[in-house]
Design an enzyme around this catalytic site. Structure first.
Site, PDB file in Angstrom:
ATOM      1  N   ASN A 146      19.574 -60.459 -39.712  1.00  0.00           N
ATOM      2  CA  ASN A 146      20.529 -61.552 -39.672  1.00  0.00           C
ATOM      3  C   ASN A 146      21.089 -61.808 -41.060  1.00  0.00           C
ATOM      4  O   ASN A 146      20.464 -61.483 -42.075  1.00  0.00           O
ATOM      5  CB  ASN A 146      19.857 -62.828 -39.130  1.00  0.00           C
ATOM      6  N   ASN A 187      11.234 -72.250 -49.142  1.00  0.00           N
ATOM      7  CA  ASN A 187      11.841 -70.999 -48.710  1.00  0.00           C
ATOM      8  C   ASN A 187      12.197 -70.160 -49.932  1.00  0.00           C
ATOM      9  O   ASN A 187      13.246 -70.306 -50.517  1.00  0.00           O
ATOM     10  CB  ASN A 187      13.081 -71.302 -47.846  1.00  0.00           C
ATOM     11  N   CYS A 191      14.483 -66.069 -48.223  1.00  0.00           N
ATOM     12  CA  CYS A 191      15.742 -65.652 -47.601  1.00  0.00           C
ATOM     13  C   CYS A 191      16.433 -64.616 -48.488  1.00  0.00           C
ATOM     14  O   CYS A 191      16.764 -64.894 -49.641  1.00  0.00           O
ATOM     15  CB  CYS A 191      16.638 -66.870 -47.398  1.00  0.00           C
ATOM     16  N   ASN A 194       8.870 -63.516 -44.918  1.00  0.00           N
ATOM     17  CA  ASN A 194      10.256 -63.775 -44.561  1.00  0.00           C
ATOM     18  C   ASN A 194      10.874 -62.408 -44.252  1.00  0.00           C
ATOM     19  O   ASN A 194      10.170 -61.407 -44.165  1.00  0.00           O
ATOM     20  CB  ASN A 194      10.980 -64.496 -45.710  1.00  0.00           C
ATOM     21  N   CYS A 243      -9.746 -28.268 -36.350  1.00  0.00           N
ATOM     22  CA  CYS A 243      -9.349 -29.676 -36.263  1.00  0.00           C
ATOM     23  C   CYS A 243      -9.823 -30.474 -37.482  1.00  0.00           C
ATOM     24  O   CYS A 243     -11.006 -30.479 -37.813  1.00  0.00           O
ATOM     25  CB  CYS A 243      -9.912 -30.292 -34.981  1.00  0.00           C
ATOM     26  N   CYS A 286      -6.937 -35.474 -37.612  1.00  0.00           N
ATOM     27  CA  CYS A 286      -5.867 -36.275 -38.213  1.00  0.00           C
ATOM     28  C   CYS A 286      -5.345 -37.353 -37.272  1.00  0.00           C
ATOM     29  O   CYS A 286      -4.700 -38.292 -37.691  1.00  0.00           O
ATOM     30  CB  CYS A 286      -4.732 -35.378 -38.672  1.00  0.00           C
TER      31      CYS A 286
HETATM   32  C1  FMN Z   1      18.616 -65.892 -37.602  1.00  0.00           C
HETATM   33  C2  FMN Z   1      17.481 -66.153 -38.524  1.00  0.00           C
HETATM   34  C3  FMN Z   1      17.571 -67.163 -39.454  1.00  0.00           C
HETATM   35  C4  FMN Z   1      16.523 -67.417 -40.294  1.00  0.00           C
HETATM   36  N1  FMN Z   1      16.630 -68.454 -41.145  1.00  0.00           N
HETATM   37  C5  FMN Z   1      15.565 -68.779 -41.928  1.00  0.00           C
HETATM   38  C6  FMN Z   1      15.600 -69.942 -42.731  1.00  0.00           C
HETATM   39  O1  FMN Z   1      16.571 -70.696 -42.753  1.00  0.00           O
HETATM   40  N2  FMN Z   1      14.532 -70.217 -43.492  1.00  0.00           N
HETATM   41  C7  FMN Z   1      13.414 -69.427 -43.514  1.00  0.00           C
HETATM   42  O2  FMN Z   1      12.455 -69.729 -44.216  1.00  0.00           O
HETATM   43  N3  FMN Z   1      13.349 -68.313 -42.759  1.00  0.00           N
HETATM   44  C8  FMN Z   1      14.398 -67.985 -41.952  1.00  0.00           C
HETATM   45  N4  FMN Z   1      14.310 -66.900 -41.128  1.00  0.00           N
HETATM   46  C9  FMN Z   1      13.098 -66.063 -41.188  1.00  0.00           C
HETATM   47  C10 FMN Z   1      12.079 -66.427 -40.097  1.00  0.00           C
HETATM   48  O3  FMN Z   1      11.608 -67.725 -40.251  1.00  0.00           O
HETATM   49  C11 FMN Z   1      10.867 -65.491 -40.115  1.00  0.00           C
HETATM   50  O4  FMN Z   1      10.233 -65.561 -41.370  1.00  0.00           O
HETATM   51  C12 FMN Z   1      11.231 -64.041 -39.859  1.00  0.00           C
HETATM   52  O5  FMN Z   1      12.246 -63.954 -38.895  1.00  0.00           O
HETATM   53  C13 FMN Z   1      10.030 -63.189 -39.436  1.00  0.00           C
HETATM   54  O6  FMN Z   1       9.439 -63.637 -38.259  1.00  0.00           O
HETATM   55  P1  FMN Z   1       9.754 -62.990 -36.779  1.00  0.00           P
HETATM   56  O7  FMN Z   1       9.532 -61.546 -36.904  1.00  0.00           O
HETATM   57  O8  FMN Z   1       8.849 -63.716 -35.836  1.00  0.00           O
HETATM   58  O9  FMN Z   1      11.193 -63.293 -36.496  1.00  0.00           O
HETATM   59  C14 FMN Z   1      15.359 -66.634 -40.259  1.00  0.00           C
HETATM   60  C15 FMN Z   1      15.273 -65.616 -39.327  1.00  0.00           C
HETATM   61  C16 FMN Z   1      16.304 -65.380 -38.452  1.00  0.00           C
HETATM   62  C17 FMN Z   1      16.190 -64.309 -37.425  1.00  0.00           C
HETATM   63  S1  SF4 Z   2      -3.407 -32.896 -34.190  1.00  0.00           S
HETATM   64 FE1  SF4 Z   2      -4.893 -33.431 -35.780  1.00  0.00          FE
HETATM   65  S2  SF4 Z   2      -6.606 -34.388 -34.632  1.00  0.00           S
HETATM   66 FE2  SF4 Z   2      -5.342 -33.340 -33.125  1.00  0.00          FE
HETATM   67  S3  SF4 Z   2      -6.278 -31.313 -32.928  1.00  0.00           S
HETATM   68 FE3  SF4 Z   2      -4.678 -31.083 -34.509  1.00  0.00          FE
HETATM   69  S4  SF4 Z   2      -5.792 -31.461 -36.417  1.00  0.00           S
HETATM   70 FE4  SF4 Z   2      -7.115 -32.226 -34.783  1.00  0.00          FE
END
Ligand code: FMN
Ligand code: SF4
Ligand code: FAD
Lengths: 434, 450
Positions: A77, A136, A139, A204, A380, A383
């Site tokens: 955003n 904040n 942002c 954030n 193997c 991994c």
């Molecule tokens: C549209 C939008 C506006 C946001 N505005 C703010 C804001 O004004 N202040 C703030 O601290 N974070 C803001 N954020 C960040 C969110 O609070 C949050 O930290 C972030 O989106 C990660 O959380 P989520 O993955 O659950 O969305 C905003 C996020 C979005 C999507």
């Molecule tokens: S992908 Fe990685 S874990 Fe799977 S058989 Fe091959 S070496 Fe082993």
């Protein structure tokens, strides 16, 4: 029944799920509906200085990444802080807090990095009866160009300084919201600790460009043919957020500062993972923006069911439970030897494990007649790639080898006990084992 | 009073006028963009994918599905057409439940395969409305005669034209397409798709079609061999097996393929006469198609009678269920013993079959089904285009014998493919594969490395 009530730095709420500061918390109308839907608290959409409010773009604010079925995987955003007048917000905050005394109402603030500006706004917020403030410093777009938001969060000295002002000029708990757009989040968190903050919240949003329109050559979201970077959030950012939360949780200099976990929390399971890696409560934005306020029902019922199943009775018992298990690579047990094992009854013979291992790993899977895929233990390295690409859950598993048995790959006997890189003979700076 | 399903006799217009359009609409409607993205997302992009092996034309299915999921269905279409120029028709008519989709690992995993057929249609549809995507190689100066403009002949002709050879197709019927045009069920290929596809295919240029030219009657194989560098035979199966029982010559008894051809050539199914009680004899795709379409035309009862147990039917489970959902009753293990009626068919008498050594024989248990229309679908065979030993074609009464690449003789320049050969299942996609492979073999032979 598990007790979901939360006490985060003295701020009480009936459950640990708060709406993060964002559009869902931008006005009383939303917040009241969120409380009716069962959210434990909100961090009010970030307030700015008194005076003419900021303006937002009048075109699209959001970009997105989708799965094939339009499942929203990540969003970004370019929205700024609240674009409503300060007085209106303050009036609404006061009213909401009065009407919903049992819910947490925290107010997010962003004003210029000057003592006077902070000194001016803090009493106004305190007067609303709000439970706390969130600074904040995260942002990453628009506001940062004006020296606020992540422009502050990226300089630990500023973080410490502003946190200190806030503690000095208000009695409210101070939560410092951190930006992930730095190299090592611990520096910002330590600064918050030094400044006397009560808690940190993170993450954030992350600097990002979600996509480019290949016809118009404009990044998305496109404003009249141009785009700027935005802040990335939603399910895609969860691993980054989890790591940062965990890093702070186990950092000695952070002194166990309470953490409000944010970033991609979409289900109860995400929430539980944040809690056990160090969070004391949770904030959610994108999941609510995607599915509406009702998602909190699932988050609460899921968390509570899981806690019951595990015998945890309170959120505090869950919080930080996995922190002791986060360690450095050098301390991982090199005597732990595993081999991939394919359950032939579950195998659907897609051959993805074979392609992955043969083309890009260790040539450790044989494709036998009749599309029978079998792991060659002598090759193997355990991994886990085959496990990750296998479409059938639990079809391929990594099985530890018993001490005393011989690893056909190395010809070495699997040793009992623990040994890590610090004592490994190949390590030029190895120390003698104790 | 208007006629209804109950009206006795063989009459047209049993159904309300608007019922026909609905009945003969697309069996599997096209996917829209989003549906295609979702369907494509289910593909695991298997290593050495079993679906490719199951496709007679070896289309790289995981690749074309990935191309769909990344928003390039046009590239997906090319992946398909490179192997199968009639990929559009095959997407509609292939019994995918016994081919690619049966092999899909998701069929094994959850009984729900990736919808390969519908995805193939989604991809191919994007290019069919555009200019033909292939160009011809530099002319080789060689010419090839293709006998029959069915899937085998068309696939062969297209590949030869692409490689730069001049192709003349001799087709006995007034239209091209073979059973795509005259045989396949209407609801699998509505809206004149068969002709559209032929036009699209021919627009590569270099192919001349001479309709109403029946080889063996209007022109001899010997002449074709003399006038061309090579000959490809793709004549399908022109004869139907006879029903040798009492009363089988009564009016009202006919070959299912003729009934179907009439339906396919009609502009308005409401004008097609259909019996109130229809009996279809046979257990293959032709029988199912005849039975289902009889119901769709308004027959009150349609009964399909097959001599062996259901599992041995050539019609797949999906086809059988399609018949049953359309209200067709399927009776297995019974053979017809007599057709009865005054001036035209009125009933068919059946006997439950008993095993007699290797053969089936009518047993003592009998039953009679009322019938004002009886459709025979008990198998087809090839009508030879030559019996001249000088042509040195290896054949028996039913089909041509071919070697690798469709050669009919070890040394000569006569090749064959499709239903008229003894190899492969009798399916559109098999005919395309054999036509294509014969073209490659012809090319190799003519260009000297064969
Ligand atoms: C549209 C939008 C506006 C946001 N505005 C703010 C804001 O004004 N202040 C703030 O601290 N974070 C803001 N954020 C960040 C969110 O609070 C949050 O930290 C972030 O989106 C990660 O959380 P989520 O993955 O659950 O969305 C905003 C996020 C979005 C999507
Ligand atoms: S992908 Fe990685 S874990 Fe799977 S058989 Fe091959 S070496 Fe082993
Ligand atoms: C009723 C019915 C339904 C079917 N449904 C399906 C289905 O849903 N899916 C599927 O995959 N397959 C289906 N099939 C089978 C499929 O149609 C055939 O396998 C396929 O058409 C074979 O192609 P071909 O080119 O070998 O023969 P045909 O399609 O039979 O084409 C042969 C062509 O040669 C012409 N010809 C014949 N003799 C001469 C001659 N002497 N001189 C010149 N031209 C001649 C014919 O007029 C015809 O145009 C169905 C078949 C029938 C009968």
């Amino acid at each position: 029944m598990a007790d979901l009530t939360s006490n985060f730095v003295g701020i009480k709420s009936p459950n640990p799920f708060w709406l993060a500061s964002a559009p869902p918390t931008d006005k009383a109308y939303n917040v009241v509906r969120a409380f009716k839907a069962g959210w434990g608290g909100v961090v009010w959409k970030t307030l700015g200085e008194e005076g003419p409010p900021v303006v937002n773009v009048n075109g699209p604010r959001y970009g997105a990444i989708w799965g094939a079925d339009r499942r929203l995987l990540g969003m970004n955003n370019i929205e700024l802080i609240t674009d409503r007048p300060l007085e209106v917000n303050l009036r609404e905050i006061k009213q909401v807090k009065r009407d919903w005394p049992d819910r947490a109402v925290v107010v997010s603030i962003m004003v210029p990095c000057e003592e006077a500006a902070w000194k001016a706004i803090l009493p106004l917020v305190e007067e609303t009866g709000a439970d706390g403030i969130e600074l904040n410093f995260g942002c990453p777009h628009g506001m940062s160009e004006r020296g606020m938001g992540s422009a502050v969060g990226q300089v630990p000295e500023y973080v410490e300084m502003v946190a200190r002002w806030c503690k000095q000029y208000s009695r409210m708990p101070v939560i410092v919201k951190l930006t992930p757009n730095i190299t090592d989040v611990r520096h910002s968190a330590r600064a918050a600790v030094k400044g006397g903050a009560d808690a940190v919240s993170l993450i954030n949003t992350i600097n990002s460009i979600t996509s480019v329109d290949l016809d118009t050559m404009s990044p998305e979201p496109s404003i009249d043919g141009k785009g700027s970077h935005g802040g990335y959030c939603g399910p895609a950012v969860k691993p980054i957020a989890l790591h940062m939360v965990a890093d702070i949780a186990r950092d000695e200099e952070c002194k166990g500062i309470p953490i409000s976990g944010i970033g991609g929390i979409t289900t109860w399971r995400d929430a539980a993972e944040f809690l056990v890696l160090g969070a004391g409560n949770l904030q959610v934005c994108t999941a609510a923006m995607t599915y509406g306020f009702k998602v909190v029902e699932e988050m609460k019922s899921g968390l509570s069911q899981w806690m019951d199943e595990k015998g945890y009775t309170s959120v505090d018992q869950v919080s930080r439970r996995a922190v002791p298990n986060i360690t450095d690579w050098r301390f991982l047990n090199l005597n732990y030897v595993a081999k991939a094992k394919i359950d032939q009854d579950l195998c659907i013979k897609c051959g993805r494990c074979y392609a992955a291992c043969e083309d890009t790993s260790h040539q450790a899977i044989a494709m036998n007649p009749g599309r029978v895929f079998e792991v060659i233990d002598a090759e193997c390295v355990a991994c886990n790639l085959c496990v990750n690409v296998c479409p059938v859950e639990n079809c391929i598993t990594l099985e530890p080898m018993a001490p005393g048995t011989t690893d056909p790959r190395t010809g070495l006997v699997v040793e009992p006990g623990y040994a890590n890189w610090t004592t490994h003979p190949n390590n030029p700076s190895a120390v003698a084992a104790e | 009073m208007a006629d209804t399903q109950m009206t006795p006799g063989v009459i047209a217009g049993r159904l309300p006028p608007d019922a026909y359009a609905e009945n003969f609409a697309d069996l599997h409607p096209p996917l829209d963009r989003h549906e295609a993205a979702v369907a494509a997302d289910r593909c695991y992009f298997c290593h050495d994918a079993p679906c490719i092996t199951a496709c007679p034309t070896d289309i790289d299915i995981p690749l074309f599905i990935r191309q769909i999921s990344t928003g390039t269905p046009e590239s997906a279409a090319m992946t398909i057409f490179d192997m199968n120029i009639l990929g559009g028709m095959c997407a509609r008519v292939c019994p995918t439940e016994t081919l690619c989709e049966e092999a899909c690992v998701r069929e094994a995993a959850e009984g729900k395969p990736v919808e390969i057929g519908r995805l193939q249609r989604y991809a191919t549809d994007t290019l069919m409305d555009r200019p033909h995507p292939y160009t011809r190689a530099k002319p080789t100066g060689r010419t090839v005669a293709v006998i029959g403009a069915g899937p085998a002949g068309l696939a062969c002709a297209h590949r030869l034209a692409m490689l730069g050879h001049g192709v003349t197709v001799f087709e006995a019927r007034p239209k091209s397409g073979g059973l795509n045009e005259y045989g396949i069920a209407s609801y699998k290929t509505p809206d004149g798709f068969a002709q559209k596809e032929v036009e699209w295919l021919l627009s590569i240029s270099g192919i001349t079609i001479r309709h109403n030219k029946q080889v063996g009657r209007d022109i001899s194989l010997a002449t074709l061999r003399k006038d061309h560098d090579a000959v490809f035979i793709g004549i399908g199966l022109g004869a139907t097996n006879a029903l040798d029982i009492e009363g089988s010559d009564l009016p009202g008894v006919e070959d299912a393929v003729d009934f179907i051809a009439r339906l396919r050539q009609s502009d308005d199914p409401a004008t097609l006469p259909i019996g109130r009680d229809v009996v279809v004899i046979g257990g293959g795709m032709t029988a199912v198609d005849a039975a289902v379409q009889s119901r769709l035309l308004g027959a009150q009862t349609v009964t399909m009678v097959y001599r062996r147990e259901a599992e041995r039917m050539n019609a797949s489970l999906f086809e059988r269920e399609l018949a049953q959902t359309n209200g067709v009753r399927i009776i297995t293990g019974a053979v017809p013993v007599r057709v009865t009626g005054q001036n035209r068919v009125e009933a068919v008498e059946f006997a439950y079959a008993v095993q007699d050594g290797g053969a089936l024989r009518p047993g003592p248990d009998r039953f009679t089904l009322p019938a004002d229309q009886v459709l025979r679908a008990i198998g087809q065979s090839m009508v030879p285009i030559t019996n001249d030993p000088a042509d040195a074609i290896e054949q028996d009464g039913a089909s041509l014998h071919t070697g690798p690449g469709g050669r009919t003789t070890p040394h000569g320049y006569v090749f064959a493919g499709g239903d008229c050969t003894a190899t492969g299942e009798n399916l559109t996609v098999t005919a395309v594969a054999q036509g294509r492979d014969a073209a490659m073999e012809i090319h190799a032979t003519l260009m000297g490395d064969g």
